[in-house]
Design an enzyme around this catalytic site. Structure first.
Site, PDB file in Angstrom:
ATOM      1  CB  SER A 105      -0.855   0.016   1.227  1.00  0.00           C
ATOM      2  OG  SER A 105      -0.119   0.189   2.392  1.00  0.00           O
ATOM      3  CB  THR A 130      -2.704   4.807   3.455  1.00  0.00           C
ATOM      4  OG1 THR A 130      -3.341   4.574   2.183  1.00  0.00           O
ATOM      5  CG2 THR A 130      -2.283   5.983   3.714  1.00  0.00           C
ATOM      6  CB  THR A 184      -0.777   6.048   0.291  1.00  0.00           C
ATOM      7  OG1 THR A 184      -1.819   4.947   0.068  1.00  0.00           O
ATOM      8  CG2 THR A 184      -1.514   7.154  -0.755  1.00  0.00           C
ATOM      9  NE  ARG A 222      -8.107   7.390  -5.483  1.00  0.00           N
ATOM     10  CZ  ARG A 222      -7.756   7.154  -4.256  1.00  0.00           C
ATOM     11  NH1 ARG A 222      -6.598   7.008  -4.172  1.00  0.00           N
ATOM     12  NH2 ARG A 222      -8.896   7.063  -3.540  1.00  0.00           N
ATOM     13  CB  THR A 244      -5.242   4.452   6.489  1.00  0.00           C
ATOM     14  OG1 THR A 244      -6.090   3.815   7.714  1.00  0.00           O
ATOM     15  CG2 THR A 244      -3.982   4.835   6.885  1.00  0.00           C
ATOM     16  N   GLY A 245      -7.813   4.626   4.445  1.00  0.00           N
ATOM     17  CA  GLY A 245      -8.996   4.144   4.018  1.00  0.00           C
ATOM     18  C   GLY A 245      -9.623   4.902   2.720  1.00  0.00           C
TER      19      GLY A 245
HETATM   20  N1  GLY Z   1      -6.461   6.634   1.627  1.00  0.00           N
HETATM   21  C1  GLY Z   1      -5.662   6.647   0.795  1.00  0.00           C
HETATM   22  C2  GLY Z   1      -6.382   6.639  -0.655  1.00  0.00           C
HETATM   23  O1  GLY Z   1      -7.543   6.667  -0.746  1.00  0.00           O
HETATM   24  O2  GLY Z   1      -5.590   6.890  -1.756  1.00  0.00           O
END
Ligand code: GLY
Length: 358
Positions: free
Chosen positions: A91, A210, A228, A238, A261-262
């Site tokens: 990640s 992340t 991340t 993105r 994170t998430g």
């Molecule tokens: N929280 C990391 C992402 O959505 O890229």
């Protein structure tokens, strides 16, 4: 209040900057989920590092720097670089899962409480230390956020080494995803059952990956970093919440530091990390502040990411510390852990949560 001679002695060490002894105590073993590292007892200086669950070693590294009198942000970046280097962490950094075309694109941000300055980098290719690039943007330019080709050129100018970040493990997981994503494309679908999802992909789907690391140093200053490889197999270009100041990270040296994170999109849409810090500024404990923002996100998420009964089908985790060195973590779904390192040593702890997973 009575304090033992040992406690006083340790505090004096910190105050006079003679902290090598404390630093060497960090050589003590830190075990997963256990306490093994230093016990610096001080009521006035409560340095602490808090991180996502993959950051136990990162908190240890950060506290080593802090106990030697180092700066909160230097400590945070040195900590997360351990995960950026780790090919097994799919990640972050080297070994991170790629976008849908097989290209690893990294996002990172840093924020330094004492100067209230920030740096961020998005969709950075071929450079594993996105956190450090973000820090140099903060330190060496008048700008905050560089992305894509410009960010790569900037990193090159500062001597960062270019390399292929796609490990064999990440490539094979990407290939698996390509072959399984649709029954209507050109690829044979080798896996029929979701039970067969490789463990690393299941981990990523469950936890989001992340690393966020926030630090309160012995000077009472706060700093943080989030880094991340972003959403696995994302649309090229993105950018998630991690490099967006206020979404994946926020630090206010008066109130606290928070990161996440998430699922990044919901954090961007609620300025989530900023809100956690604001809630601490209004008097909430770090855990209550994180819970309040989880609740806010669930209330505001009306389209996508929901099961038919309205329950969230996504997770985010918040990690927060306040100016007094109190810390906390909360998630939307159960099952997350975080890493913390304070006067009681390094350990994993369970996050508070809103909903039972599943
Ligand atoms: N929280 C990391 C992402 O959505 O890229």
């Amino acid at each position: 209040m009575f304090r033992s001679a040992t406690t006083r002695k340790r505090r004096d060490f910190l105050r006079t900057g003679i902290v090598a002894a404390a630093g060497s105590m960090l050589g003590l073993k830190v075990t997963k989920g256990g306490v093994g590292a230093p016990a610096i007892k001080s009521k006035t200086l409560r340095p602490v590092a808090i991180s996502s669950g993959n950051g136990l070693a990162a908190t240890e590294k950060a506290m080593e720097i802090v106990f030697n009198g180092g700066d909160c942000l230097d400590a945070a970046v040195a900590g997360v670089k351990i995960q950026e280097d780790d090919p097994e962490d799919t990640s972050v950094g080297y070994g991170g899962l790629p976008n849908e075309r097989g290209v690893v694109q990294l996002d990172a941000s840093v924020m330094h409480g004492p100067t209230h300055r920030a740096g961020a980098v998005g969709a950075l290719e071929n450079i594993r230390y996105a956190s450090e690039v973000a820090k140099i943007i903060m330190e060496r330019t008048k700008r905050v956020f560089l992305v894509g080709k410009g960010a790569l050129e900037f990193a090159r100018m500062y001597g960062f080494k270019e390399e292929n970040l796609l490990t064999e493990q990440a490539r094979s997981l990407w290939q698996y995803w390509i072959e399984n994503r649709s029954k209507f494309d050109d690829y044979m679908t080798p896996t029929e059952s979701l039970d067969d999802i490789p463990e690393q992909l299941r981990y990523f789907i469950d936890t989001g990956g992340t690393i966020n690391l926030n630090v309160l140093d012995t000077h009472g200053n706060l700093g943080g970093c989030t880094t991340t490889s972003g959403l696995a197999f994302k649309i090229p270009g993105r950018i998630g919440d991690s490099p967006i100041i206020g979404a994946g990270l926020y630090v206010d040296n008066e109130f606290g530091a928070a990161g996440s994170t998430g699922l990044g999109e919901v954090n961007i849409q609620t300025c989530a990390s900023f809100l956690v810090v604001e809630e601490m500024g209004r008097g909430k404990t770090p855990t209550d502040a994180c819970m309040a923002v989880c609740q806010r996100i669930v209330e505001r998420t009306k389209v996508g990411y929901l099961w038919r009964d309205g329950r969230p089908a996504f997770n985010v985790n918040f990690y927060a510390i306040n100016k007094r060195g109190e810390f906390g973590c909360a998630s939307i779904l159960s099952g997350s852990q975080y890493a913390v390192h304070d006067e009681d040593g390094a350990r994993h702890m369970d996050a508070a949560y809103l909903y039972e997973r599943g």
